[in-house]
Design an enzyme around this catalytic site. Sequence first.
Site, PDB file in Angstrom:
ATOM      1  N   SER A 292       0.851  -1.188   0.000  1.00 41.88           N
ATOM      2  CA  SER A 292       0.000   0.000   0.000  1.00 41.88           C
ATOM      3  C   SER A 292       0.884   1.234   0.000  1.00 41.88           C
ATOM      4  O   SER A 292       1.856   1.304   0.748  1.00 41.88           O
ATOM      5  CB  SER A 292      -0.877  -0.013   1.259  1.00 41.88           C
ATOM      6  OG  SER A 292      -1.204   1.292   1.655  1.00 41.88           O
TER       7      SER A 292
ATOM      8  N   SER B  45     -14.694   4.203   6.256  1.00 40.24           N
ATOM      9  CA  SER B  45     -14.624   2.824   5.848  1.00 40.24           C
ATOM     10  C   SER B  45     -13.566   2.455   4.830  1.00 40.24           C
ATOM     11  O   SER B  45     -13.845   1.840   3.807  1.00 40.24           O
ATOM     12  CB  SER B  45     -15.988   2.398   5.328  1.00 40.24           C
ATOM     13  OG  SER B  45     -16.278   1.204   5.929  1.00 40.24           O
TER      14      SER B  45
ATOM     15  N   GLU C  34     -14.608  -9.683   7.630  1.00 40.09           N
ATOM     16  CA  GLU C  34     -14.488  -8.742   8.768  1.00 40.09           C
ATOM     17  C   GLU C  34     -14.827  -9.460  10.087  1.00 40.09           C
ATOM     18  O   GLU C  34     -14.104  -9.332  11.078  1.00 40.09           O
ATOM     19  CB  GLU C  34     -15.465  -7.592   8.523  1.00 40.09           C
ATOM     20  CG  GLU C  34     -15.297  -6.406   9.412  1.00 40.09           C
ATOM     21  CD  GLU C  34     -14.314  -5.370   8.871  1.00 40.09           C
ATOM     22  OE1 GLU C  34     -13.647  -4.757   9.696  1.00 40.09           O
ATOM     23  OE2 GLU C  34     -14.219  -5.173   7.653  1.00 40.09           O
TER      24      GLU C  34
ATOM     25  N   ASP D  87     -21.072  -1.082   5.416  1.00 43.69           N
ATOM     26  CA  ASP D  87     -19.914  -0.503   4.730  1.00 43.69           C
ATOM     27  C   ASP D  87     -19.617  -1.237   3.428  1.00 43.69           C
ATOM     28  O   ASP D  87     -19.333  -0.622   2.397  1.00 43.69           O
ATOM     29  CB  ASP D  87     -18.676  -0.546   5.633  1.00 43.69           C
ATOM     30  CG  ASP D  87     -18.910   0.176   6.946  1.00 43.69           C
ATOM     31  OD1 ASP D  87     -19.917   0.894   7.050  1.00 43.69           O
ATOM     32  OD2 ASP D  87     -18.089   0.001   7.862  1.00 43.69           O
TER      33      ASP D  87
END
Length: 381
Positions: A66, A124, A158, A170
């Site tokens: 990332s 989110s 999740e 979300d």
Amino acid sequence: MFHSELRALFLARFGHEPTLFGIAPGRVNLIGEHTDYNDGFVFPGAIDRGLYIAARVVEGKSHVVSKQMGDGESFDASSVVPGGGMTSWSKYPAGMAWALRSHGELPNIEAYIDSDIPIGSGVSSSAAIEMAFGVVWNMFAGLGLTNRELAKLGQVCENQFVGVNSGIMDQMASAMGKEGRAMFLDTRTLDIAYAPVPNGVSVVLCDTKKPRALTDSAYNERRSQCEEASQILGVSKLRDADVADLEGAKPKMSDVVYRRARHVITENERCIQFKEALDAGELEKAGKLMRASHVSLRDDYEVSCRELDEMADAAAAAPGCIGARMTGAGFGGACVALVHDESLEVFRAATLSAYDKATGLGGEAMACCLVDGARIVSSLP
Ligand code: GLA
């Protein structure tokens, strides 16, 4: 535009071209907070702050990088299971791989993600990571899953892999968003009624710049308190109870459990009334419902904090504001406000100056467009 940048980042990091690009937006919730895990109603929209992904299939393990969070731990998409003690953000793609495997075999991938979703603002970013990897693996593995199915798998990831007992709002918002529209979502049936934001009105995210803190444990605790309330009420979910039921059962509950249930039950009603108010063009009523939602989250559900209260008050008092409330799980993050377009600049200045005066924190106010949900953007040859 982002293609070339992301492509260059990918190439520099992995030494090959990516073969697939995807995007998954963040979300803002207009009203209906902490109702989704009670099978209730929510009213989110996908926003024009998103997470972009470039990926290719590889032999060996999956490597994920990332731009904002650095390298995640490597993992084997074909065998990773919950309980491996992952500590980096890799738990989201790894959990998604694990959840997707119930539908077919998955290849390993190299992936690079870049995001302009404000982190810690309660819009989110985690669901966006799940949905971005969801669309990419869905395509690479030819699983043929719909975005609604990907959203459900995101919630499985999740709940069972990451370990947060969140609802499905979300993931549904990031997967099923529609340009220019918010979604009135029944989280029991997953039926969606898309509703346009009224003409001349902007959705403004007012970020407190107080990062969300201690959310996971407090979130799971709220969820257990709701389950305790439904047990006492004799219903499977609080969605099935009304205020009269709650008042009848009050003597059997602790004060805390009573107040948690009161928030959820009244918030469900507010969400339905808000939809009706928007449909009827009754903006003043919609604004009052947003205020009542904030007060209920602050006093009954106790998930607000000083900064969110100050921001909600500052926004509500600013010129052009129709209504304002905290959005998302709470304990920091952002408020959402509906604002008349012609007052946007003066709204922004007045809100941020009052907020800064009260807290000493420079917040941020961003007008958001509502956009389409997660998807593959294009593939390169
Ligand atoms: C978090 C969760 C959602 C929802 C909200 C509160 O964002 O992920 O499922 O419960 O909090 O409304």
